[in-house]
Design a protein around this motif. Sequence first.
Motif, PDB file in Angstrom:
ATOM      1  N   UNK A  28      -2.686  17.584  12.823  1.00 49.88           N
ATOM      2  CA  UNK A  28      -2.176  16.217  12.934  1.00 49.88           C
ATOM      3  C   UNK A  28      -3.284  15.242  13.342  1.00 49.88           C
ATOM      4  N   UNK A  29      -4.171  15.689  14.238  1.00 48.20           N
ATOM      5  CA  UNK A  29      -5.267  14.818  14.678  1.00 48.20           C
ATOM      6  C   UNK A  29      -6.241  14.539  13.538  1.00 48.20           C
ATOM      7  N   UNK A  30      -6.502  15.550  12.692  1.00 49.60           N
ATOM      8  CA  UNK A  30      -7.468  15.401  11.602  1.00 49.60           C
ATOM      9  C   UNK A  30      -6.928  14.569  10.440  1.00 49.60           C
ATOM     10  N   UNK A  31      -5.652  14.705  10.153  1.00 46.48           N
ATOM     11  CA  UNK A  31      -5.107  14.096   8.933  1.00 46.48           C
ATOM     12  C   UNK A  31      -4.152  12.932   9.172  1.00 46.48           C
ATOM     13  N   UNK A  32      -3.645  12.801  10.396  1.00 48.84           N
ATOM     14  CA  UNK A  32      -2.640  11.772  10.659  1.00 48.84           C
ATOM     15  C   UNK A  32      -1.251  12.188  10.221  1.00 48.84           C
ATOM     16  N   UNK A  33      -1.101  13.418   9.746  1.00 50.53           N
ATOM     17  CA  UNK A  33       0.186  13.945   9.295  1.00 50.53           C
ATOM     18  C   UNK A  33       0.418  15.305   9.950  1.00 50.53           C
ATOM     19  N   UNK A  34       1.684  15.611  10.229  1.00 48.24           N
ATOM     20  CA  UNK A  34       1.982  16.972  10.657  1.00 48.24           C
ATOM     21  C   UNK A  34       1.686  17.916   9.496  1.00 48.24           C
ATOM     22  N   UNK A  35       1.539  19.199   9.809  1.00 51.25           N
ATOM     23  CA  UNK A  35       1.261  20.158   8.744  1.00 51.25           C
ATOM     24  C   UNK A  35       2.378  20.146   7.703  1.00 51.25           C
ATOM     25  N   UNK A  36       3.633  20.099   8.157  1.00 51.02           N
ATOM     26  CA  UNK A  36       4.751  20.074   7.224  1.00 51.02           C
ATOM     27  C   UNK A  36       4.745  18.834   6.348  1.00 51.02           C
ATOM     28  N   UNK A  37       4.442  17.666   6.938  1.00 48.67           N
ATOM     29  CA  UNK A  37       4.407  16.420   6.163  1.00 48.67           C
ATOM     30  C   UNK A  37       3.254  16.431   5.173  1.00 48.67           C
ATOM     31  N   UNK A  38       2.116  17.001   5.584  1.00 44.62           N
ATOM     32  CA  UNK A  38       0.956  17.085   4.687  1.00 44.62           C
ATOM     33  C   UNK A  38       1.277  17.969   3.494  1.00 44.62           C
ATOM     34  N   UNK A  39       1.881  19.124   3.745  1.00 46.79           N
ATOM     35  CA  UNK A  39       2.206  20.037   2.652  1.00 46.79           C
ATOM     36  C   UNK A  39       3.246  19.412   1.718  1.00 46.79           C
ATOM     37  N   UNK A  40       4.211  18.703   2.284  1.00 51.52           N
ATOM     38  CA  UNK A  40       5.210  18.038   1.436  1.00 51.52           C
ATOM     39  C   UNK A  40       4.548  16.989   0.550  1.00 51.52           C
ATOM     40  N   UNK A  41       3.620  16.224   1.126  1.00 51.47           N
ATOM     41  CA  UNK A  41       2.944  15.211   0.311  1.00 51.47           C
ATOM     42  C   UNK A  41       2.090  15.861  -0.777  1.00 51.47           C
ATOM     43  N   UNK A  42       1.416  16.948  -0.443  1.00 56.04           N
ATOM     44  CA  UNK A  42       0.643  17.689  -1.446  1.00 56.04           C
ATOM     45  C   UNK A  42       1.529  18.066  -2.627  1.00 56.04           C
ATOM     46  N   UNK A  43       2.687  18.624  -2.342  1.00 55.90           N
ATOM     47  CA  UNK A  43       3.588  19.053  -3.411  1.00 55.90           C
ATOM     48  C   UNK A  43       4.090  17.869  -4.224  1.00 55.90           C
ATOM     49  N   UNK A  44       4.408  16.782  -3.545  1.00 55.39           N
ATOM     50  CA  UNK A  44       4.970  15.630  -4.251  1.00 55.39           C
ATOM     51  C   UNK A  44       3.912  14.895  -5.074  1.00 55.39           C
ATOM     52  N   UNK A  45       2.691  14.822  -4.569  1.00 52.36           N
ATOM     53  CA  UNK A  45       1.633  14.186  -5.359  1.00 52.36           C
ATOM     54  C   UNK A  45       1.342  14.991  -6.620  1.00 52.36           C
ATOM     55  N   UNK A  46       1.328  16.314  -6.475  1.00 50.22           N
ATOM     56  CA  UNK A  46       1.185  17.143  -7.662  1.00 50.22           C
ATOM     57  C   UNK A  46       2.349  16.948  -8.616  1.00 50.22           C
ATOM     58  N   UNK A  47       3.548  16.777  -8.047  1.00 48.11           N
ATOM     59  CA  UNK A  47       4.721  16.513  -8.872  1.00 48.11           C
ATOM     60  C   UNK A  47       4.610  15.213  -9.636  1.00 48.11           C
ATOM     61  N   UNK A  48       4.091  14.186  -8.991  1.00 47.85           N
ATOM     62  CA  UNK A  48       3.903  12.892  -9.667  1.00 47.85           C
ATOM     63  C   UNK A  48       2.966  13.051 -10.862  1.00 47.85           C
ATOM     64  N   UNK A  49       1.878  13.783 -10.672  1.00 52.08           N
ATOM     65  CA  UNK A  49       0.935  13.981 -11.774  1.00 52.08           C
ATOM     66  C   UNK A  49       1.586  14.712 -12.935  1.00 52.08           C
ATOM     67  N   UNK A  50       2.375  15.729 -12.638  1.00 53.92           N
ATOM     68  CA  UNK A  50       3.021  16.502 -13.692  1.00 53.92           C
ATOM     69  C   UNK A  50       4.095  15.676 -14.392  1.00 53.92           C
ATOM     70  N   UNK A  51       4.845  14.883 -13.624  1.00 58.21           N
ATOM     71  CA  UNK A  51       5.851  14.014 -14.230  1.00 58.21           C
ATOM     72  C   UNK A  51       5.184  12.973 -15.126  1.00 58.21           C
ATOM     73  N   UNK A  86       0.862  -1.172   0.000  1.00 56.25           N
ATOM     74  CA  UNK A  86       0.000   0.000   0.000  1.00 56.25           C
ATOM     75  C   UNK A  86       0.901   1.225   0.000  1.00 56.25           C
ATOM     76  N   UNK A  87       0.651   2.167  -0.909  1.00 64.68           N
ATOM     77  CA  UNK A  87       1.569   3.284  -1.143  1.00 64.68           C
ATOM     78  C   UNK A  87       1.000   4.595  -0.599  1.00 64.68           C
ATOM     79  N   UNK A  88       1.879   5.495  -0.099  1.00 61.98           N
ATOM     80  CA  UNK A  88       1.419   6.753   0.496  1.00 61.98           C
ATOM     81  C   UNK A  88       1.061   7.794  -0.560  1.00 61.98           C
ATOM     82  N   UNK A  89       0.022   7.504  -1.332  1.00 58.18           N
ATOM     83  CA  UNK A  89      -0.374   8.388  -2.426  1.00 58.18           C
ATOM     84  C   UNK A  89      -1.744   9.003  -2.174  1.00 58.18           C
ATOM     85  N   UNK A  90      -2.036   9.225  -0.904  1.00 56.82           N
ATOM     86  CA  UNK A  90      -3.297   9.873  -0.557  1.00 56.82           C
ATOM     87  C   UNK A  90      -3.023  11.154   0.210  1.00 56.82           C
ATOM     88  N   UNK A  91      -3.960  12.062   0.120  1.00 58.10           N
ATOM     89  CA  UNK A  91      -3.867  13.326   0.841  1.00 58.10           C
ATOM     90  C   UNK A  91      -5.117  13.452   1.704  1.00 58.10           C
TER      91      UNK A  91
END
Length: 245
Positions: free
Chosen positions: A181-204, A132-137
């Motif tokens: 963190x309670x709402x998403x299971x991720x720190x704010x910094x980790x959530x924002x990083x994943x947002x950027x990287x998921x968008x990056x995957x789509x563009x790539x 299972x891959x961390x490709x959700x936001x």
Amino acid sequence: MSDLPDIKTWANDYPRGHVIALHAHAFCQLVFAKRGAMRVKARGGTWVVPPGRALWMPAREPHEVFCRTEVAMRTVYISDSVRLPFVASFAVLGVSALMRELIVRLVEGPVADGTRPHLLALLIADLKTGPVMPLNLPEPADERLARVAGLLMEDPADRRGLDDWAAAAGMARRSFARRFAADTGLSFGAWRRRLRLLGGIERLAAGEPVTAVALEAGYDSTSAFIHAFRREFGVTPGRYFGAGP
């Protein structure tokens, strides 16, 4: 093999930008991106499905699909009697070479009646061990945090820091960070990083060069983007898309 679940299959190709409006199915879905990238919006968040990956969707869960590129979608609908650890959850799955061939064969055929149960049994066995891959936001439930998340989704490169976003939400820094963190299971910094990287995957996946993708995602350099990508997904963008080390 009488204990195997019922299945149906579907194949369709969609143009870039195509939207499949909000809907649900009585069966679970294994949606495979044979080609292209999809973004799926459902209760609780967003899931990105790059080429060569698959999304498991539970039965009766409303969802909408946005095709980020031209998409060749291959879907196996499986009754929810199937026994899988993630059967009631959304999950982006790594797809082995075997799983890929099983999905394509079941969907595109031809498959003799006597062969179909064996292919399905192999597919379910492979699903039980697939990663299972961390490709959700995840989407924050708090309306104040959801507004912040929406603004960042519109502009992932926004460089405002935690204090600025807490103020925008009308919250103290500590309360903002704790609730996010309670709402998403991720720190704010980790959530924002994943947002950027998921968008990056789509563009790539759409064929954009990594340097342009890195800058659009808000990174100062290509190397910084590649470092963050490898930390999140375990491989470089080139290896992720099978084009390099």
